[in-house]
Motif scaffolding. Structure first.
Motif, PDB file in Angstrom:
ATOM      1  N   THR A   1      -1.590  -5.325   0.514  1.00 34.71           N
ATOM      2  CA  THR A   1      -0.418  -5.599  -0.322  1.00 34.71           C
ATOM      3  C   THR A   1      -1.137  -6.463  -1.598  1.00 34.71           C
TER       4      THR A   1
ATOM      5  N   ASN B   1      -0.044   1.315  -5.701  1.00 33.09           N
ATOM      6  CA  ASN B   1      -1.189   0.686  -4.872  1.00 33.09           C
ATOM      7  C   ASN B   1      -1.918   1.789  -3.924  1.00 33.09           C
ATOM      8  N   GLU B   2      -3.109   2.049  -4.191  1.00 31.68           N
ATOM      9  CA  GLU B   2      -3.664   3.002  -3.368  1.00 31.68           C
ATOM     10  C   GLU B   2      -4.690   2.461  -2.249  1.00 31.68           C
TER      11      GLU B   2
ATOM     12  N   GLU C   1      -5.384  -0.878   0.687  1.00 33.48           N
ATOM     13  CA  GLU C   1      -4.996  -1.203   1.944  1.00 33.48           C
ATOM     14  C   GLU C   1      -4.103  -2.354   2.138  1.00 33.48           C
TER      15      GLU C   1
ATOM     16  N   PRO D   1       0.912  -1.230  -0.104  1.00 30.22           N
ATOM     17  CA  PRO D   1      -0.018   0.029  -0.110  1.00 30.22           C
ATOM     18  C   PRO D   1       0.802   1.229   0.043  1.00 30.22           C
TER      19      PRO D   1
END
Ligand code: GTQ
Ligand code: FE2
Length: 374
Positions: free
Chosen positions: A155, A150-151, A153, A98
């Motif tokens: 991975t 990656n926006e 929460e 994230p």
């Protein structure tokens, strides 16, 4: 009267001759025959459960800024000269935590992604962001700027497919880094899905003459629904099950010029017959469990595993539970060049004779701990 030639003398003379040819960096063609006949790609399978902890370890100890991409390559042990899944293709697993961004670059090789786990990541291709969900198939056509982020929460892990070995073999592996981490956005998010996602309705005002599909993301929900609808009516191909190709909606051709991509639904209990074709194919198990017989050996697979069928190798599949197999191959290249061929197995009722079960090859000692290329 002529004397019988002395065979020993003849061999000696030939050996001497070959040495003379070698001294000018030549080779006698009749001596090299057979050397290049056999493909070094061997049928192989990589377990996701082996790679997943290593990916998380990489995410922990390798800052994303240090790696152009935080990626583990699935290396075919038959190919000693490089790290690749087949003679022409890479199959890699990429992990993004994230908040991370994998900076923008572009290359002459084509790439594709299949989302494996996690939500909230995007890939941006030439200024269009596309958010990716598990099972989605995403294209990165060659020479397009792309960065990932990656926006969410969680991975995120996905499978990368690339034609880098092919492009390297052609000595055209151009590569550029964008000066900023992200390439500027120039279109609404997921625009290509809105424009081309229906498959058969073509926006008439847009000209698109590229060799690749204008659609960047083929959503899994849509693919799966289509496969299920087809499977209500037919078992599909005796060799591939209910198998659909992800096409360029404008041409019906492959998603990218060099890589064709497919999704195959195998209903529970399905057993396909064996065939073989030119072109290596990488399979990724989107869902399900089962086994494939490849070159006479049984390969057991489960969800998220990846395996490779080398060119001209017989293969057949058997699903223990309903399974969706994603696959990609270099067949468009071969078709264009007149090199494509396929063949159905006629013997034993169309099934291969089983000669063993796949076991991972032991890793040579020198391969552990040091980064080494032969
Ligand atoms: O995500 O851009 O696995 O350029 C290998 C090369 C991924 C990528 C790979 C790449 C990428
Ligand atoms: Fe890339």
């Amino acid at each position: 009267m002529k004397a019988e030639p002395d065979p020993d003398k003849q061999i000696q003379a030939m050996d001497l001759f070959y040495e003379q040819v070698k001294r000018v960096h030549g080779r006698a063609l009749w001596q090299t025959q057979g050397a290049s006949k056999k493909s070094p790609t061997i049928p192989y399978l990589w377990k996701y459960k082996d790679f997943r902890p290593l990916l998380f370890k990489a995410a922990e100890i390798v800052p994303i800024e240090l790696a152009e991409r935080r990626v583990l390559v699935m290396a075919n042990p038959g190919i000693l000269t490089d790290w690749q899944a087949s003679n022409t293709l890479l199959a890699n697993l990429q992990i993004i935590k994230p908040g991370e961004v994998a900076r923008s670059h572009r290359h002459a090789a084509c790439a594709l992604r299949v989302m494996v786990e996690g939500r909230g990541a995007y890939t941006a291709v030439d200024g269009e962001k596309s958010y990716m969900d598990p099972g989605d198939f995403v294209t990165t056509p060659n020479w397009t700027w792309h960065d990932h982020g990656n926006e969410g929460e969680e991975t995120v892990i996905w499978l990368d497919g690339l034609d880098i070995p092919l492009v390297q073999g052609l000595e055209t592996n151009f590569f550029e880094i964008y000066p900023d981490a992200k390439y500027p956005l120039s279109s609404p998010d997921d625009l290509s899905q809105r424009l081309y996602g229906s498959g058969s309705l073509r926006p008439t005002w847009i000209k698109h003459n590229a060799l690749h599909s204008p659609l960047l993301n083929y959503k899994f929900a849509q693919t799966y629904a289509a496969l299920k609808t087809i499977a209500e009516q037919t078992d599909g191909s005796p060799y591939d099950g209910v198998c659909v190709e992800y096409t360029n909606p404008l041409t019906g051709g492959p998603a990218m010029a060099t890589i064709a991509c497919f999704a195959s639904l195998l209903c529970s209990g399905t057993r396909t017959k064996a065939h073989r074709h030119a072109g290596g194919t990488v399979y990724h198990v989107i869902q399900g469990t089962g086994r494939s017989v490849i070159g006479g050996k049984i390969f057991e697979w489960e969800e998220k595993d990846t395996f490779v069928v080398p060119s001209w190798t017989y293969h057949e599949h058997q699903a223990q539970a309903e399974s969706v197999l994603f696959s990609f191959s270099d067949s468009p290249v071969l078709q264009r060049l007149g090199l494509y061929r396929e063949e159905v197995l006629e013997e034993h009722g169309g099934y291969q004779k089983i000669e063993g079960t796949f076991k991972p090859l032991p890793v040579p000692e020198r391969g552990v701990g040091v980064q080494q290329k032969t």
